[in-house]
Design a protein around this motif. Structure first.
Motif, short mmCIF file in Angstrom:
data_model
loop_
_atom_site.label_atom_id
_atom_site.label_comp_id
_atom_site.label_asym_id
_atom_site.label_seq_id
_atom_site.Cartn_x
_atom_site.Cartn_y
_atom_site.Cartn_z
N TYR A 1 -2.09 2.92 10.34
CA TYR A 1 -2.22 4.18 9.60
C TYR A 1 -1.00 5.07 9.87
O TYR A 1 -0.46 5.67 8.94
CB TYR A 1 -3.50 4.92 10.03
CG TYR A 1 -4.76 4.30 9.49
CD1 TYR A 1 -5.28 4.70 8.27
CD2 TYR A 1 -5.44 3.32 10.20
CE1 TYR A 1 -6.44 4.13 7.76
CE2 TYR A 1 -6.60 2.74 9.71
CZ TYR A 1 -7.09 3.15 8.49
OH TYR A 1 -8.24 2.59 7.98
N ALA A 2 -0.58 5.14 11.12
CA ALA A 2 0.58 5.96 11.47
C ALA A 2 1.83 5.49 10.75
O ALA A 2 2.66 6.30 10.30
CB ALA A 2 0.79 5.94 12.98
N ALA A 3 1.97 4.15 10.61
CA ALA A 3 3.16 3.61 9.94
C ALA A 3 3.17 3.97 8.45
O ALA A 3 4.19 4.41 7.91
CB ALA A 3 3.20 2.09 10.13
N VAL A 4 2.03 3.79 7.78
CA VAL A 4 1.98 4.06 6.34
C VAL A 4 2.13 5.56 6.07
O VAL A 4 2.95 6.00 5.26
CB VAL A 4 0.68 3.52 5.74
CG1 VAL A 4 0.52 4.00 4.29
CG2 VAL A 4 0.66 1.99 5.78
N TYR A 5 1.33 6.37 6.76
CA TYR A 5 1.39 7.82 6.52
C TYR A 5 2.71 8.41 6.98
O TYR A 5 3.24 9.33 6.34
CB TYR A 5 0.22 8.51 7.22
CG TYR A 5 -1.08 8.45 6.44
CD1 TYR A 5 -1.39 9.43 5.52
CD2 TYR A 5 -1.98 7.41 6.63
CE1 TYR A 5 -2.58 9.38 4.79
CE2 TYR A 5 -3.17 7.36 5.93
CZ TYR A 5 -3.47 8.34 5.01
OH TYR A 5 -4.64 8.28 4.29
N GLY A 6 3.26 7.89 8.07
CA GLY A 6 4.56 8.38 8.51
C GLY A 6 5.63 8.15 7.47
O GLY A 6 6.47 9.02 7.20
N ARG A 7 5.62 6.97 6.87
CA ARG A 7 6.59 6.66 5.80
C ARG A 7 6.45 7.64 4.64
O ARG A 7 7.46 8.12 4.09
CB ARG A 7 6.35 5.22 5.33
CG ARG A 7 7.12 4.81 4.08
CD ARG A 7 6.95 3.34 3.82
NE ARG A 7 7.35 2.97 2.47
CZ ARG A 7 7.38 1.71 2.01
NH1 ARG A 7 7.05 0.71 2.82
NH2 ARG A 7 7.73 1.46 0.77
N ILE B 1 0.84 -1.20 0.00
CA ILE B 1 0.00 0.00 0.00
C ILE B 1 0.87 1.25 0.00
O ILE B 1 0.63 2.20 -0.76
CB ILE B 1 -0.95 -0.02 1.21
CG1 ILE B 1 -1.98 -1.15 1.05
CG2 ILE B 1 -1.65 1.33 1.38
CD1 ILE B 1 -2.82 -1.41 2.29
N ALA B 2 1.90 1.27 0.83
CA ALA B 2 2.81 2.41 0.87
C ALA B 2 3.50 2.60 -0.47
O ALA B 2 3.67 3.73 -0.95
CB ALA B 2 3.84 2.22 1.99
N GLU B 3 3.91 1.51 -1.11
CA GLU B 3 4.56 1.60 -2.42
C GLU B 3 3.61 2.17 -3.47
O GLU B 3 4.02 2.95 -4.35
CB GLU B 3 5.06 0.23 -2.85
CG GLU B 3 6.25 -0.26 -2.03
CD GLU B 3 6.53 -1.75 -2.24
OE1 GLU B 3 5.77 -2.39 -3.02
OE2 GLU B 3 7.48 -2.26 -1.63
N ALA B 4 2.34 1.79 -3.39
CA ALA B 4 1.36 2.33 -4.34
C ALA B 4 1.20 3.83 -4.14
O ALA B 4 1.16 4.61 -5.11
CB ALA B 4 0.02 1.62 -4.16
#
Length: 363
Positions: free
Chosen positions: A145-151, A109-112
């Motif tokens: 959510y914090a992990a993905v958005y933080g990245r 998801i983060a890569e997308a």
């Protein structure tokens, strides 16, 4: 038909509020392509001419409701180039809609998101980190959510806009930020903003809940904007109170752009009476346009663009022109006329009569 209300284009953007209109797209009715690019981009120039910024590739542009990522990628690139030529402000949605529906690993998801962020930043636009259906389906709680958005926020090259789209706009986003309890979700969002304040321009809140928006606004760190996405209560939220105001990133600003620009110019001058008088007749229109099921509001937006003369047909990507029933669009026509939004009432009446004839509903 009533008389049109005319508003002279302002000399520039509002000085007291930052305002973006989430812009619709114009389908290619011939079937030769997905979009009519010339007309789609001409409408963005119309918005810029009224001093409004363009919020591109948002849900108003049928993200997740017909417009796929490949066409969206081209839309962002073309609109970014137009914004540069016109000197217009632009923000663009970056999401995860190139992924298949349903859950996915958080890294994927983060890569997308990163893939789409690169396209937005290459276009010279401010990124809007759109709410992700895949993340909503995959996250186990606020920490995910914090992990993905933080990245993502650690790597953006300019401050981004966060995006809280309520389930009335997209049922797949229920429980966003890790909880269906809105107090818990609000706390999670504010914690994320507190951890990355320097990388966040603002947050767009589309919950159709004025009291909650005001609460969030008052709890934001200094320098972080609240962009209202409340198409039911925007006049009072933009006007604000003794503790502050909301800026705007609104779908309703697409069909009411001249009126919205004039209201904001009045607010710049401190003329709240004129501000209220300009916005007052647009509010019944907005509340009808965004009536349940709210996610079909795009149909009304395009219908009004056709009646107003911004495009030559009432066709939409994926056939979404059929999503609203005839009585709904008839009432929308009446409310738009009452608000003086048709610059050429004769054209609007002629097109409405032709459309009713095709529907078998002509008087």
């Amino acid at each position: 038909m009533g008389e049109p209300r005319t508003y002279a284009p302002p000399p520039g953007p509002s000085a007291s509020r930052t305002a973006y209109a989430a812009a619709h797209v114009v389908a290619d009715p011939s079937g030769a392509g997905v979009l009519d690019w010339d007309t789609t981009l001409a409408f963005r120039r119309h918005l810029w001419s009224h001093g409004l910024g363009v919020a591109e590739a948002m849900d108003t542009a049928q993200r997740g409701m017909g417009l796929d990522w490949e066409v969206t990628r081209e839309l962002i690139a073309r609109s970014g180039q137009e914004a540069l030529s016109a000197g217009g402000r632009i923000v663009c949605g970056a999401g995860t809609d190139q992924l298949p529906p349903g859950p996915a690993p958080l890294d994927r998801i983060a890569e997308a998101y990163e893939e789409q962020l690169a396209v937005v930043e290459a276009a010279g636009a401010v990124p809007v980190l759109m709410a992700s259906r895949q993340l909503a389906a995959s996250a186990q709680g606020p920490d995910d959510y914090a992990a993905v958005y933080g990245r993502l926020l650690r790597q953006v090259t300019r401050p981004a806009v966060l995006h809280w789209l309520g389930p009335m706009f997209d049922p797949a986003l229920d429980g966003y930020w890790g909880s269906t309890d809105l107090d818990t979700a609000t706390d999670a969002l504010l914690a994320l903003i507190g951890d990355h304040t320097s990388k966040i321009d603002g947050v767009k809140v589309s919950l159709l809940d004025a009291a909650r928006e005001i609460d969030i606004r008052r709890r934001l760190p200094s320098g972080v904007r609240l962009y209202t996405g409340d198409d039911f209560n925007y006049p009072e939220l933009i006007r604000g109170d003794e503790a502050g105001h909301s800026d705007a990133l609104l779908g309703i600003f697409d069909p009411i752009a001249p009126a919205a620009a004039a209201a904001l110019q009045a607010l710049d001058k401190g003329d709240t009476t004129a501000y209220d008088e300009i916005f007052a007749p647009t509010l019944p229109l907005a509340r009808h346009l965004f009536a349940t099921p709210t996610y079909y509001y795009k149909t009304g937006v395009v219908f009004l663009a056709w009646l107003t003369g911004h495009q030559r047909h009432f066709r939409m990507v994926a056939g979404l022109e059929t999503a609203r029933p005839v009585p709904h669009l008839v009432r929308l026509f009446q409310l738009a006329d009452a608000a003086g939004l048709f610059p050429d009432p004769g054209l609007a009446a002629s097109r409405m009569r032709a459309w009713l004839t095709v529907q078998g509903a002509a008087p």
